[in-house]
Write a protein that holds these residues in place. Sequence first.
Motif, PDB file in Angstrom:
ATOM      1  N   VAL A 173       0.836  -1.200   0.000  1.00  0.00           N
ATOM      2  CA  VAL A 173       0.000   0.000   0.000  1.00  0.00           C
ATOM      3  C   VAL A 173       0.873   1.253   0.000  1.00  0.00           C
ATOM      4  N   GLN A 174       1.919   1.264   0.813  1.00  0.00           N
ATOM      5  CA  GLN A 174       2.786   2.433   0.899  1.00  0.00           C
ATOM      6  C   GLN A 174       3.581   2.664  -0.380  1.00  0.00           C
ATOM      7  N   ALA A 175       3.714   1.634  -1.210  1.00  0.00           N
ATOM      8  CA  ALA A 175       4.425   1.778  -2.484  1.00  0.00           C
ATOM      9  C   ALA A 175       3.513   2.266  -3.608  1.00  0.00           C
ATOM     10  N   SER A 176       2.227   2.397  -3.315  1.00  0.00           N
ATOM     11  CA  SER A 176       1.275   2.821  -4.340  1.00  0.00           C
ATOM     12  C   SER A 176       1.307   4.328  -4.528  1.00  0.00           C
ATOM     13  N   CYS A 177       0.818   4.760  -5.690  1.00  0.00           N
ATOM     14  CA  CYS A 177       0.695   6.192  -5.966  1.00  0.00           C
ATOM     15  C   CYS A 177      -0.681   6.722  -5.576  1.00  0.00           C
ATOM     16  N   SER A 178      -1.597   5.825  -5.200  1.00  0.00           N
ATOM     17  CA  SER A 178      -2.953   6.233  -4.833  1.00  0.00           C
ATOM     18  C   SER A 178      -2.973   6.759  -3.400  1.00  0.00           C
ATOM     19  N   ASP A 179      -4.127   7.268  -3.030  1.00  0.00           N
ATOM     20  CA  ASP A 179      -4.342   7.672  -1.643  1.00  0.00           C
ATOM     21  C   ASP A 179      -4.295   6.420  -0.774  1.00  0.00           C
ATOM     22  N   THR A 180      -3.361   6.362   0.162  1.00  0.00           N
ATOM     23  CA  THR A 180      -3.157   5.148   0.957  1.00  0.00           C
ATOM     24  C   THR A 180      -4.051   5.071   2.193  1.00  0.00           C
ATOM     25  N   MET A 181      -4.708   6.172   2.554  1.00  0.00           N
ATOM     26  CA  MET A 181      -5.470   6.194   3.797  1.00  0.00           C
ATOM     27  C   MET A 181      -6.580   5.141   3.844  1.00  0.00           C
TER      28      MET A 181
END
Length: 327
Positions: free
Chosen positions: A196-204
Amino acid sequence: MPLCHTMNTTACDGSEDSSPIFYLVGIPSLQESLFLPVFFIFLFFYLFVLVGNTLILVAVVIEPSLHKPMYFFLINLSALDIIFTTSTVPKMLSLLLLGDCLLSFPACFLQMYLFHSFSCSEAFILVVMAYDCYVAICRPLHYPVLMAPQTNAALAAAAWLTALLLPIPAVVQTSHMAFDSAVHIYNCFCDHLAVVQASCSDTMPQTLMGFCIAMVVSFLPLLLVLLSYAHILASVLRISSREGRSKAFPTCSSHLLVVGTYYSSIAIAYMAYRADLPLDFHIMGNVVYAILTPVLNPLIYTLRNKDVKAVITKMAHPQDPGCFRGP
């Protein structure tokens, strides 16, 4: 452990049609000279998990005196430990020895799903084992009825099935997040939070979902285990004789140690994540969680459980009639 190879990345603008490639970073500051020693440490732990849990599985299957509910759940736990570690450790070994850090999109998410599913399974199997201890001590006269083979099978199946279903929403939702064409995962395996932290999307939203699932599969089972042991402790304290109390406690002592080990590893992983520590500590917290309990479970059940230890000793010395004393 350095990054494998620097890859050209593209912006997360949704224009890439090809699936992203995931690169496991491992432990960033691990010096190259330590790769081989760490590899052998992990290999030793992995082989110990395989051999120790296989011995328990074989001992329970071949010995009729161990065909009891508590040992039925024990072989579920042993099988679970084998496949749980197999979902992550071989890739860690390949990463350390060969620098094999690449994972395809399906492989990364399959590893994520298996790791979290089997982690959930362990929590639920420990709850079922706590219930078995509760019935054995608090309702001994009803034990043959309450823990009939059909009931045991249903309890184990429910634990496995629930754990296999719970991580699906988080894994599916994470797979729909936006990623670069080359994604660097700061971990030794595809853990949900690291991906999740490696994604470019909103991680919240995904972080919150992962946290909620973690609460369900960690604190709810822990609450049920503590509730079982509260009833067990109350029953034991009502036993007037010291001899009666001393016979009651060993029934569940091994299970209690396993529970303590399991939740200690969760606490280590959680504190490593929440504390203001370098990234390496966060990664090592996850590695400890992935390895610690499966390594210690065989030790606990072979050293502290005289029945299992006796059968394994008999297996090791089949020609020595004096090494086994049946119940």
